[in-house]
Design a protein around this motif. Structure first.
Motif, PDB file in Angstrom:
ATOM      1  N   ALA A 288       0.832  -1.205   0.000  1.00  0.00           N
ATOM      2  CA  ALA A 288       0.000   0.000   0.000  1.00  0.00           C
ATOM      3  C   ALA A 288       0.871   1.262   0.000  1.00  0.00           C
ATOM      4  CB  ALA A 288      -0.922  -0.007   1.221  1.00  0.00           C
ATOM      5  N   ILE A 289       1.971   1.228   0.761  1.00  0.00           N
ATOM      6  CA  ILE A 289       2.881   2.373   0.794  1.00  0.00           C
ATOM      7  C   ILE A 289       3.501   2.597  -0.580  1.00  0.00           C
ATOM      8  CG2 ILE A 289       5.102   3.189   1.707  1.00  0.00           C
ATOM      9  CD1 ILE A 289       4.316   1.741   4.354  1.00  0.00           C
ATOM     10  N   MET A 290       3.944   1.520  -1.237  1.00  0.00           N
ATOM     11  CA  MET A 290       4.551   1.631  -2.556  1.00  0.00           C
ATOM     12  C   MET A 290       3.562   2.193  -3.578  1.00  0.00           C
ATOM     13  SD  MET A 290       6.759  -1.906  -2.656  1.00  0.00           S
ATOM     14  CE  MET A 290       7.259  -1.666  -4.351  1.00  0.00           C
ATOM     15  N   GLU A 291       2.327   1.710  -3.522  1.00  0.00           N
ATOM     16  CA  GLU A 291       1.325   2.201  -4.460  1.00  0.00           C
ATOM     17  C   GLU A 291       1.038   3.678  -4.224  1.00  0.00           C
ATOM     18  OE1 GLU A 291      -1.883  -0.482  -3.765  1.00  0.00           O
ATOM     19  OE2 GLU A 291      -1.048  -2.083  -5.036  1.00  0.00           O
ATOM     20  N   ARG A 292       1.029   4.082  -2.954  1.00  0.00           N
ATOM     21  CA  ARG A 292       0.775   5.490  -2.656  1.00  0.00           C
ATOM     22  C   ARG A 292       1.930   6.365  -3.159  1.00  0.00           C
ATOM     23  NH1 ARG A 292       0.278   5.058   2.438  1.00  0.00           N
ATOM     24  NH2 ARG A 292       2.225   5.965   3.186  1.00  0.00           N
ATOM     25  N   LEU A 293       3.153   5.911  -2.942  1.00  0.00           N
ATOM     26  CA  LEU A 293       4.319   6.692  -3.386  1.00  0.00           C
ATOM     27  C   LEU A 293       4.394   6.771  -4.910  1.00  0.00           C
ATOM     28  CD1 LEU A 293       7.031   5.364  -0.888  1.00  0.00           C
ATOM     29  CD2 LEU A 293       5.954   7.623  -0.886  1.00  0.00           C
ATOM     30  N   LEU A 294       4.068   5.663  -5.589  1.00  0.00           N
ATOM     31  CA  LEU A 294       4.132   5.639  -7.036  1.00  0.00           C
ATOM     32  C   LEU A 294       2.954   6.360  -7.680  1.00  0.00           C
ATOM     33  CD1 LEU A 294       5.311   1.946  -7.564  1.00  0.00           C
ATOM     34  CD2 LEU A 294       6.677   4.009  -7.951  1.00  0.00           C
ATOM     35  N   GLY A 295       1.853   6.437  -6.918  1.00  0.00           N
ATOM     36  CA  GLY A 295       0.664   7.053  -7.478  1.00  0.00           C
ATOM     37  C   GLY A 295       0.720   8.563  -7.466  1.00  0.00           C
TER      38      GLY A 295
END
Length: 295
Positions: A288-295
């Motif tokens: 979830a953290i990775m998706e938020r950072l990439l989003g």
């Protein structure tokens, strides 16, 4: 059936300065930098224990005493945790019984071959394993045995000397030791006809690179005794092994698993993310953290 001397000892060359990770490694050995919550050296030692290796030989340098202390008993910490009823499982793997861990000092940084030669008196006349802790070798997601266990199983079949290899894109071979492959003995097991340290791309005999795990016969120590300097002006282990080809059986084991080059910053971050994503206790949160950072 031919029997071979068992692999009971392993050498871990851990004297390097870790300059690529400064300033983090100014006071902390690079081998103690954690991938999630376990230091690199712990992954390597656990892999050795899984393969049945009994004695770990650390070739250290100045400022590396913390590596040995990591495997020592931390009385105050353990007593406090026990008193508070905390789970001690995280510390269990770090405990070594007397004789499990032996250290020898490499006083002058003269290359990997020299570091291995420094352990000659402890290795004696036995075959032994070598682990480069920067090379994090882990099974495929979902299970499987570690790299050294796969190598020990192959050693029991063919004996002699073995190295682990992986295939890389052709344009990357000049950063590694590369094998000249011979006959395919069985699935994942190949005869080695030659070794070249960091060849130019156009001159590389294959794209199969030496990937940080070795099983060698004790005769390599006598070869290293008079080994001249090679690439980088250092005494190269690859050069010594090349001189042994033809005098003893020499094979390459293609590791059925994953390798992370934790000697580089990007490889270190990749390993941390990959292993964190597989953890039941944090995988979903990290994703979830990775998706938020990439989003």
């Amino acid at each position: 059936m031919t029997t071979h001397k068992p692999i009971r000892k392993a050498v871990f060359p851990v004297a390097g300065l870790g300059t690529r990770f400064l300033p983090a490694t100014k006071a902390i050995p690079k081998e103690l930098l954690p991938i999630v919550d376990r230091p690199l050296i712990q992954y390597a030692v656990d892999e050795a224990r899984e393969a049945g290796i009994e004695q770990m030989i650390f070739v250290t340098g100045r400022g590396k005493t913390a590596i040995v202390e990591h495997f020592d008993m931390a009385y105050e910490l353990e007593a406090t945790m026990a008193e508070r009823g905390k789970d001690m499982g995280a510390l269990d793997a770090t405990r070594a019984t007397p004789g499990d861990i032996i250290t020898v000092r490499q006083q002058v940084p003269m290359g990997l071959g020299h570091a291995i030669w420094c352990a000659r008196a402890i290795v004696g006349d036995e075959p032994f394993a070598i682990f480069l802790p920067d090379e994090l070798m882990v099974p495929h997601k979902g299970g499987g045995s570690g790299c050294m266990k796969q190598m020990v199983e192959a050693y029991e079949e063919v004996g002699g000397n073995l190295i682990s290899v992986l295939e890389v894109p052709r344009d990357e071979v000049s950063s590694y030791g590369v094998i000249d492959p011979g006959e395919q003995v069985s699935a994942g097991l190949t005869e080695v006809r030659g070794l070249v340290e960091k060849p130019p791309v156009a001159e590389a005999p294959s794209n199969k690179i030496v990937s940080g795990r070795y099983i060698l016969q004790p005769e390599v120590m006598r070869v290293l005794e008079d080994q001249g300097k090679g690439a980088g002006g250092e005494i190269q282990l690859t050069d010594a092994m090349a001189r042994m080809i033809g005098t003893q059986p020499f094979h390459a084991v293609t590791f059925d698993g994953r390798r992370f080059d934790c000697g580089s910053k990007t490889g270190f971050v990749e390993a941390t993310l990959a292993l964190a994503l597989e953890r039941e206790d944090m995988g979903a949160d990290v994703r979830a953290i990775m998706e938020r950072l990439l989003g």
